[in-house]
Design a protein around this motif. Structure first.
Motif, PDB file in Angstrom:
ATOM      1  N   TYR B 365       1.479 -27.151  -7.947  1.00  0.00           N
ATOM      2  CA  TYR B 365       2.425 -26.356  -7.151  1.00  0.00           C
ATOM      3  C   TYR B 365       1.795 -25.077  -6.579  1.00  0.00           C
ATOM      4  O   TYR B 365       2.421 -24.389  -5.786  1.00  0.00           O
ATOM      5  N   ASP B 366       0.590 -24.775  -6.999  1.00  0.00           N
ATOM      6  CA  ASP B 366      -0.115 -23.610  -6.429  1.00  0.00           C
ATOM      7  C   ASP B 366      -0.787 -24.042  -5.134  1.00  0.00           C
ATOM      8  O   ASP B 366      -1.998 -24.293  -5.092  1.00  0.00           O
ATOM      9  N   THR B 367      -0.009 -24.128  -4.070  1.00  0.00           N
ATOM     10  CA  THR B 367      -0.520 -24.767  -2.854  1.00  0.00           C
ATOM     11  C   THR B 367      -1.296 -23.815  -1.941  1.00  0.00           C
ATOM     12  O   THR B 367      -1.753 -24.210  -0.879  1.00  0.00           O
ATOM     13  N   GLY B 368      -1.445 -22.583  -2.358  1.00  0.00           N
ATOM     14  CA  GLY B 368      -2.085 -21.595  -1.498  1.00  0.00           C
ATOM     15  C   GLY B 368      -3.512 -21.926  -1.096  1.00  0.00           C
ATOM     16  O   GLY B 368      -3.994 -21.453  -0.066  1.00  0.00           O
ATOM     17  N   ASP B 369      -4.164 -22.762  -1.882  1.00  0.00           N
ATOM     18  CA  ASP B 369      -5.561 -23.061  -1.562  1.00  0.00           C
ATOM     19  C   ASP B 369      -5.699 -24.082  -0.431  1.00  0.00           C
ATOM     20  O   ASP B 369      -6.801 -24.420  -0.019  1.00  0.00           O
ATOM     21  N   LYS B 370      -4.564 -24.536   0.084  1.00  0.00           N
ATOM     22  CA  LYS B 370      -4.571 -25.384   1.283  1.00  0.00           C
ATOM     23  C   LYS B 370      -4.700 -24.548   2.542  1.00  0.00           C
ATOM     24  O   LYS B 370      -4.776 -25.079   3.647  1.00  0.00           O
ATOM     25  N   SER B 371      -4.600 -23.230   2.362  1.00  0.00           N
ATOM     26  CA  SER B 371      -4.457 -22.331   3.510  1.00  0.00           C
ATOM     27  C   SER B 371      -5.749 -21.588   3.806  1.00  0.00           C
ATOM     28  O   SER B 371      -6.596 -21.422   2.937  1.00  0.00           O
ATOM     29  N   ILE B 372      -5.909 -21.141   5.047  1.00  0.00           N
ATOM     30  CA  ILE B 372      -7.018 -20.218   5.353  1.00  0.00           C
ATOM     31  C   ILE B 372      -6.614 -18.796   4.994  1.00  0.00           C
ATOM     32  O   ILE B 372      -7.438 -17.893   4.979  1.00  0.00           O
ATOM     33  N   GLN B 373      -5.326 -18.604   4.719  1.00  0.00           N
ATOM     34  CA  GLN B 373      -4.866 -17.267   4.368  1.00  0.00           C
ATOM     35  C   GLN B 373      -4.912 -17.089   2.863  1.00  0.00           C
ATOM     36  O   GLN B 373      -4.940 -18.059   2.116  1.00  0.00           O
ATOM     37  N   CYS B 374      -4.885 -15.838   2.414  1.00  0.00           N
ATOM     38  CA  CYS B 374      -4.691 -15.574   0.998  1.00  0.00           C
ATOM     39  C   CYS B 374      -3.210 -15.218   0.866  1.00  0.00           C
ATOM     40  O   CYS B 374      -2.408 -16.092   0.569  1.00  0.00           O
ATOM     41  N   SER B 375      -2.806 -13.973   1.161  1.00  0.00           N
ATOM     42  CA  SER B 375      -1.373 -13.713   1.175  1.00  0.00           C
ATOM     43  C   SER B 375      -0.766 -14.461   2.363  1.00  0.00           C
ATOM     44  O   SER B 375      -1.376 -14.584   3.422  1.00  0.00           O
ATOM     45  N   ARG B 376       0.422 -15.007   2.146  1.00  0.00           N
ATOM     46  CA  ARG B 376       1.054 -15.822   3.184  1.00  0.00           C
ATOM     47  C   ARG B 376       2.563 -15.618   3.068  1.00  0.00           C
ATOM     48  O   ARG B 376       3.101 -15.500   1.982  1.00  0.00           O
ATOM     49  N   ARG B 377       3.231 -15.591   4.191  1.00  0.00           N
ATOM     50  CA  ARG B 377       4.671 -15.324   4.219  1.00  0.00           C
ATOM     51  C   ARG B 377       5.476 -16.606   3.996  1.00  0.00           C
ATOM     52  O   ARG B 377       5.041 -17.685   4.380  1.00  0.00           O
TER      53      ARG B 377
END
Lengths: 523, 523
Positions: B365-377
């Motif tokens: 569920y920690d899906t942030g690593d799919k992103s080029i962003q770190c903080s994301r809205r």
């Protein structure tokens, strides 16, 4: 719900209905009054459940539920027909209840925390106005504000002039800088691409943010072409090691073009020695980018800006006022020393439908073509309103207080059995291990460290399930899991009555309860 | 203003003050009550000046001031000391007054408009909670909501399964897709970069969004390696021309890897023939990305989803619910057909301080690593709450109404002297020229077109200076400046009493006043 269904009945009885493709075009399809009432009622909930509770330490910082449980609690499904206002307000309540309160005084989990009332108002205004910041005709105020804020930030860096743009995150700012440095190095890449060119190489410290790798990958440079430079025991880039790496790259026949120094690393809060790094960049004609996403805010403090000594020699700087200064996520600027329009030359695509050159005003204010984005949020505005409200001295106070709190926390850690500092912090990151009683008598050795590694996750789980505190932990550069505590919330207070020993009593509460059996069982 | 200064006096008199580095640490440094009161007062202004006026056609859509004038009106400077609440509230009033009212019923300038009360409430909630969407521990609700929304959008595309992520803009979504296609084509690029590889080539129509060029440049592919495919007279990609371009690229020895089709072009609203393009992609083993940033919302309408016939064959789709569906800027999803974790493999950097693998919950569920962003809205949330409120049928109604309004507008244009349609629209973009009386008798020829080219900017200037309406214009593919009108605001209504002929009466008002002298003088 749109009020069209019942309106249609009424309208169809009228003679003058305009009907096209089965759709009645008369009248707006929203019931504005009902919509406004809904906004008012929801605002009341937001005020009571989020804003007024932001300084209440007796509230939980989170109401933990495992993913599968939370899915059952929340009614996530989107259906064919809409819900009543009453149901929607209940949904809003649920969302708030099960969300983490990042502005709770005991939220120390990330590099942001707390609530700033002025920034929040600015964000409400922009959400209601719903602007997109690309052309002056659509965003006159927000473009002028962005210009003013960038100018002010440039002053604090110490440049005489410059340029800049607000981006959705420090990672994106770092990408911008990398692409800009590459464009400066070889402008043809914009049209021709990297194919057939020598291998481009950039340098960053071992402790740099992971966005450097993401950027190198995204920009087609490749993660292997980020040469990681060794750091000293405090996490600071060693200039001599940088020199060696540059020599190595040259020998390999690759093309070094960029050094990314870090001012305030994510985990340890270390500041690379910018002045010495700038010497090396000058010598080898390399672009110097400083990722000051976290540490940049120290520039506001007359006392602490020396941490960034030499930053005025950088070619570009990433700085996120949404962290220590509390401007709200996201508020991230990339600042560029060049004032010859490099940013625009590098990024422009000259879309004729948006950046028309025959407009009736000075189109140099249409700055959107400096961006990789098309629609873009007015992130500078919330920083601006906050700055107007607090003044520079108010911002400075936030920085000075965060660093004083770190200093205090360090001294307390030193006094207490079972707490062990990782290192003397330069900045607001206080990194420490908690050694539970069962491990205190153990000999230093692999077994000790292996067991200690398992302590932080267990403590964290207990804190979260209780909702008492959130605190980050991580392993780093061969060091086993340790806590990183950053205290920046202006709502965080140490009064003798309630919170004198907040940091420790809480941590301790969790730790006293820490079932030593559990630790043993997990081995 | 932080209330520290006066508090210090009080505290210093107390014995128990904790003083570190000259900073008193006792107590929070904000005056919460004063802050909350400020938020309440500002919310009242927002409600009265923005939200309640959003459906009022008697208000101005903008209060035009030239940049230099507006700078003088606004007190932009950030000073050492903060301002009073009274002054700050006045500043907020000024900001609102001089900002463009993008939710005014007569704002037709971009591909977004109007106000949705539910989305707005969702945005207020997230601004107050200030989350960052990378890990479940920090954003449990918003990550589950994003998952649910992505799943639902994937259903509407017609895929059985898939993946996705919300991004800060359609341009960024297109970049994601380009990088993903490249990764699929050659995973090694992530580590090795493009250096030494054959020239990668991608294909997009002449009418595609300018972000394709920006993306190719940013990703190191190079703008020259975007091969633009000819379009037919309606702005749709010609499949035979695509086939030719692919052949050409193969002959040159370059490496074609991606076709970017457009579903709803920015200017003309054209839909590329996805099914035929998918055939070519299959034949040549090319990734098919569909930029449906603008046209994707038609998928919600049973009546109009046929415009995107074949979209289920795409490998990735960009779709912005912030446009026709009114979710608020920004709300943009990239959706991917692959369900084998390609997105994560392509983007992950595995930061140990954020994506710890020894957490106590399911870290998938920690899906942030799919992103080029770190903080994301949490941009999915506002779409979700709006969907819950309106139901799918409410969203569908928005799409059907926008297209019915376009149809109505087209028929009215045909009836009126001096108005000339550019083409029969497929979608909501109604493109037309206004030919002023002085040009109506003129012979068709270069002089006519040259003069007509100057009409739209002059009309627009007058509309803006009056504040009566905002309407986009642009030249396109050799065609001189024409207006593009898109009517999507649910607040826009045509009542016989007030607004029956709104679109024309307004345009006409400006045009009747159009000083023919001015046109002549500018030649």
């Amino acid at each position: 719900m749109e009020a069209n269904t019942c309106k249609q009945d009424v309208l169809q009885k009228k003679k003058n209905a305009i009907l096209v493709d089965g759709v009645i075009l008369n009248g707006p399809i929203t019931d504005s009054k009902a919509g406004e009432k809904f906004v008012e009622e929801a605002c009341k909930i937001i005020m009571e459940e989020i804003i007024q509770k932001a300084d209440d330490v007796t509230e939980k910082v989170c109401e933990w539920r495992a993913p599968e449980t939370l899915k059952k609690i929340l009614d996530l499904e989107m259906r064919d027909t809409g819900e009543s206002h009453q149901k929607l307000l209940q949904l809003c309540q649920d969302v708030i209840q099960y969300s983490v309160k990042t502005n709770h005084p005991r939220f120390f989990n990330q590099l942001y925390a707390g609530i700033d009332y002025y920034s929040l108002v600015a964000r409400f205004i922009t959400e209601a106005l719903n602007p997109s910041v690309y052309t002056y005709e659509v965003s006159p105020v927000f473009l002028l504000v962005e210009e003013a804020v960038i100018k002010k930030m440039i002053e604090f860096i110490g440049w005489e002039d410059g340029d800049g743009i607000f981006n959705p995150g420090g990672s994106v700012s770092n990408m911008y800088a990398m692409n800009l440095a590459r464009y400066k190095f070889c402008p043809e890449i914009k049209e021709k691409g990297l194919s057939g060119l020598p291998r481009l190489v950039l340098f960053a410290s071992e402790e740099c943010h992971y966005s450097m790798k993401k950027a190198a990958s995204f920009l087609g440079i490749g993660t292997e072409n980020v040469y990681f430079v060794k750091t000293d025991e405090r996490g600071k880039m060693i200039p001599e090691e940088l020199e060696k790496q540059v020599q190595r790259a040259r020998k390999e026949g690759s093309a070094p073009f960029l050094v990314c120094a870090t001012a305030g690393t994510t985990v340890l809060g270390a500041f690379d020695p910018l002045d010495k790094i700038a010497d090396i960049c000058e010598k080898h004609d390399l672009w110097l980018h400083v990722d000051a996403s976290w540490g940049g805010s120290a520039l506001i403090s007359r006392k602490h800006r020396k941490l960034l000594h030499g930053i005025q020699r950088a070619d570009s700087v990433a700085w996120n006022p949404h962290k220590m200064l509390l401007a709200g996520i996201q508020c991230c600027a990339l600042l560029v020393k060049d004032n010859s329009g490099l940013l625009k030359k590098c990024y422009s695509a000259k879309a004729a439908y948006l950046f028309q050159q025959d407009k009736f005003y000075d189109v140099s204010y249409d700055t959107g073509d400096k961006s990789i984005q098309c629609s873009r949020r007015p992130d500078a505005f919330k920083f601006w309103l906050m700055w107007k409200a607090l003044g520079t001295t108010g911002l400075e106070e936030r920085v000075n207080r965060a660093l004083a709190l770190a200093r205090y926390l360090v001294e307390e850690i030193k006094k207490r059995e079972g707490f062990q500092l990782l290192l003397e912090p330069e900045y607001a990151n206080v990194c420490f291990w908690y050694v539970p009683p069962s491990l205190r008598k153990m000999e230093d050795g692999p077994e000790f460290w292996q067991k200690l590694h398992q302590v932080a996750p267990v403590v964290k789980e207990r804190m979260m399930k209780k909702g008492s505190m959130m605190l980050g932990y991580q392993p780093n550069q061969g060091k086993v899991n340790f806590f990183r505590q950053v205290v920046i919330s202006p709502q965080f207070g140490m009064s003798l009555r309630v919170e004198t020993w907040l940091i420790f009593t809480l941590t301790r509460l969790e730790i006293v309860n820490l079932n030593e059996e559990l630790l043993k069982a997990s081995n």
